[in-house]
Design an enzyme around this catalytic site. Structure first.
Site, PDB file in Angstrom:
ATOM      1  N   LYS A  49       0.851  -1.384  -0.052  1.00  0.00           N
ATOM      2  CA  LYS A  49       0.089   0.359  -0.308  1.00  0.00           C
ATOM      3  C   LYS A  49       1.345   1.275   0.117  1.00  0.00           C
ATOM      4  O   LYS A  49       2.006   1.001   0.446  1.00  0.00           O
ATOM      5  CB  LYS A  49      -1.092  -0.453   1.117  1.00  0.00           C
ATOM      6  CG  LYS A  49      -0.385   0.077   2.630  1.00  0.00           C
ATOM      7  CD  LYS A  49      -1.110  -0.368   3.914  1.00  0.00           C
ATOM      8  CE  LYS A  49      -0.415  -0.301   4.833  1.00  0.00           C
ATOM      9  NZ  LYS A  49      -1.248  -0.425   6.267  1.00  0.00           N
ATOM     10  N   ARG A 147      -9.741   0.017  15.813  1.00  0.00           N
ATOM     11  CA  ARG A 147      -9.831   0.796  14.580  1.00  0.00           C
ATOM     12  C   ARG A 147     -10.598  -0.184  13.632  1.00  0.00           C
ATOM     13  O   ARG A 147     -11.632   0.372  13.767  1.00  0.00           O
ATOM     14  CB  ARG A 147      -8.373   0.018  13.775  1.00  0.00           C
ATOM     15  CG  ARG A 147      -8.357   1.926  12.844  1.00  0.00           C
ATOM     16  CD  ARG A 147      -7.124   1.604  12.459  1.00  0.00           C
ATOM     17  NE  ARG A 147      -6.123   0.736  11.138  1.00  0.00           N
ATOM     18  CZ  ARG A 147      -5.151   0.499  11.217  1.00  0.00           C
ATOM     19  NH1 ARG A 147      -3.773   1.681  10.930  1.00  0.00           N
ATOM     20  NH2 ARG A 147      -4.460  -0.616  10.348  1.00  0.00           N
ATOM     21  N   TYR A 279      16.092  29.927   7.389  1.00  0.00           N
ATOM     22  CA  TYR A 279      15.019  30.369   8.364  1.00  0.00           C
ATOM     23  C   TYR A 279      15.166  30.302   9.586  1.00  0.00           C
ATOM     24  O   TYR A 279      15.004  29.394  10.505  1.00  0.00           O
ATOM     25  CB  TYR A 279      13.753  30.183   7.998  1.00  0.00           C
ATOM     26  CG  TYR A 279      13.186  30.329   6.783  1.00  0.00           C
ATOM     27  CD1 TYR A 279      13.150  31.267   5.692  1.00  0.00           C
ATOM     28  CD2 TYR A 279      12.979  29.023   5.518  1.00  0.00           C
ATOM     29  CE1 TYR A 279      12.778  31.171   4.248  1.00  0.00           C
ATOM     30  CE2 TYR A 279      12.287  29.031   4.299  1.00  0.00           C
ATOM     31  CZ  TYR A 279      12.727  29.778   3.764  1.00  0.00           C
ATOM     32  OH  TYR A 279      12.812  30.284   2.362  1.00  0.00           O
ATOM     33  N   MET A 327      11.329  24.403   2.099  1.00  0.00           N
ATOM     34  CA  MET A 327      10.100  23.536   1.207  1.00  0.00           C
ATOM     35  C   MET A 327      12.207  22.656   0.570  1.00  0.00           C
ATOM     36  O   MET A 327      11.080  21.491   0.060  1.00  0.00           O
ATOM     37  CB  MET A 327      10.237  24.269   0.898  1.00  0.00           C
ATOM     38  CG  MET A 327       8.908  23.291  -0.029  1.00  0.00           C
ATOM     39  SD  MET A 327       7.580  24.312  -1.448  1.00  0.00           S
ATOM     40  CE  MET A 327       6.643  25.125   0.261  1.00  0.00           C
TER      41      MET A 327
HETATM   42  C1  LIG Z   1      -0.156  -1.857   7.079  1.00  0.00           C
HETATM   43  C2  LIG Z   1      -0.808  -2.717   7.607  1.00  0.00           C
HETATM   44  C3  LIG Z   1       0.439  -4.085   7.549  1.00  0.00           C
HETATM   45  C4  LIG Z   1       2.233  -3.544   7.915  1.00  0.00           C
HETATM   46  O1  LIG Z   1       2.370  -3.669   8.719  1.00  0.00           O
HETATM   47  P1  LIG Z   1       3.537  -3.069   9.021  1.00  0.00           P
HETATM   48  O2  LIG Z   1       3.508  -3.226  10.025  1.00  0.00           O
HETATM   49  O3  LIG Z   1       4.109  -2.130   7.997  1.00  0.00           O
HETATM   50  O4  LIG Z   1       4.277  -4.483   8.974  1.00  0.00           O
HETATM   51  C5  LIG Z   1      -0.540  -5.157   7.968  1.00  0.00           C
HETATM   52  N1  LIG Z   1      -2.102  -5.379   7.820  1.00  0.00           N
HETATM   53  C6  LIG Z   1      -2.791  -4.101   7.899  1.00  0.00           C
HETATM   54  C7  LIG Z   1      -4.097  -3.967   7.483  1.00  0.00           C
HETATM   55  C8  LIG Z   1      -1.939  -2.740   7.608  1.00  0.00           C
HETATM   56  O5  LIG Z   1      -3.048  -1.903   7.483  1.00  0.00           O
END
Ligand SMILES: *Cc1c(COP(=O)(O)O)cnc(C)c1O
Length: 390
Positions: A49, A147, A279, A327
């Protein structure tokens, strides 16, 4: 001014190569292979992802498959469809959806989707009916992350509904899964508590005559350090990119950092004592010194929170950002070290080459290595190296 550098550019790269993130795809393959070995050859779902945590969605996916990942995991349906468009035809699970999600496209593309709730499952069933194709679904239980997923109180209803839908032929429940809250704290009691809650949820699904083939809980922290969380498949993300999920940056399994963030020094100048730098003048030169301008900034994902602290290597010597990260650029005070415009500046890469790591930048910016690599911006070109890249 004896040891100080002249402002004469080094030959070669010039301005054409301001900065790049070099991605070693073989490192991703090797990490996947090591994690699979570590888990006794279980199925491994490589999480790609968010553009492969900044490493490139399609490229990371290809490297992970080459290393033995039988599954790919993504948050968004769009990410799954992008993998399909790039030619990946293997198992893919996507897990974050909103009402009205384009399930018909997912089902047509043979992407497995997740259901957290009864209304979501109803949408998936409707999508399957529309395209007259059975949807493959994995049910997610909230075993204690607090979550996504169905809480235990709502789990039976979701499972019963899924069993009914499966009986009607419109869905096949292929998996049951959940996600850990504190896998980066091996031995934390919440891990055992979540594992037990997850086992109970799986047992209920089986009692409802669902036969989930894929039962998975462990993200990187669990994969590396908590074997009780491995079940039939593991689901690592950050570890496949060679970054530790743990606060000390260590890992019980050898991991190779896949990303090196480098830039070409844009300007070197000799500067007097007492010069305020960048800055806000949060840094002032103490004596006559040499300054090197690095053309990367928060517009490229270099965290401004690492102002005054982020480590950078030039010509084998380690320096820290002097003053604020802007930036597009920041300054290094290299003292009397030799440096010329055109030199390479490495922000992070491989510890075994003496380079700072993404973890070092995470410490400097009070964040986690995940954020450091994932936020490297679209303005930074990626250069792919390794056998997989050829
Ligand atoms: C991002 C994610 C992972 C991977 O987590 P890591 O800590 O990067 O290994 C696995 N499962 C779900 C549902 C996630 O959102």
């Amino acid at each position: 001014m004896t040891a100080a550098a002249a402002d004469t550019p080094a030959s070669g790269r010039g301005g054409r190569n301001r900065a790049e993130a070099v991605i070693d795809l073989d490192a991703i393959s090797a990490n996947v292979a090591r994690l699979r070995d570590h888990t006794g050859g279980r199925d491994l779902m490589a999480v790609v992802k968010a553009d492969g945590y900044g490493h490139g969605l399609v490229e990371s996916a290809r490297a992970a498959r080459a290393g033995g990942a039988s599954w790919l995991g993504v948050a968004l349906l769009d990410e799954a469809l992008q993998l399909r468009r790039a030619g990946d035809s293997g198992p893919v699970l996507s897990w974050l959806a909103v009402p009205g999600e384009a399930y018909t496209e997912a089902i047509r593309a043979d992407v497995e989707v997740s259901a957290y709730s009864d209304w979501q499952l109803a949408e998936i069933v409707a999508g399957a009916r529309q395209v007259s194709t059975r949807a493959r679904v994995q049910l997610k239980v909230d075993s204690g992350l607090g979550r996504g997923g169905a809480l235990p109180a709502d789990w039976q209803r979701l499972v019963d509904q899924a069993a009914t839908a499966q009986g009607g032929g419109l869905v096949e429940v292929t998996g049951v899964w959940s996600h850990l809250a504190r896998s980066d704290e091996p031995g934390h009691p919440s891990i055992a508590a979540q594992t037990a809650a997850f086992e109970a949820a799986v047992a209920y699904a089986q009692s409802a005559r669902l036969e989930p083939r894929h039962v998975h809980l462990a993200n990187s922290g669990g994969v590396l350090a908590s074997p009780s969380t491995w079940f039939t498949m593991v689901r690592p993300g950050i570890a496949i990119y060679g970054v530790s999920p743990f606060a000390d940056g260590a890992s019980p399994v050898e991991l190779s950092a896949a990303m090196t963030l480098r830039a070409t020094v844009a300007l070197v100048k000799r500067a007097p004592a007492g010069l305020g730098i960048s800055y806000g003048h949060t840094y002032t030169t103490e004596r006559e010194t040499t300054l090197a301008l690095v053309p990367l900034g928060y517009g490229d994902g270099v965290p401004r929170h690492a102002s005054g602290r982020g480590p950078v290597v030039v010509r084998g010597k380690r320096f820290e950002v002097a003053g604020r990260v802007c930036m597009d650029q920041f300054v290094l005070d290299v003292g009397d070290a030799i440096a010329v415009a055109g030199d390479e500046a490495v922000l992070f890469g491989r510890a075994d080459r003496g380079e700072p790591t993404a973890h070092d930048w995470a410490v400097a910016a009070d964040t986690i290595g995940y954020e450091i690599v994932t936020r490297v911006g679209a303005r930074v070109p990626r250069a792919y190296v390794g056998e997989v890249a050829r």
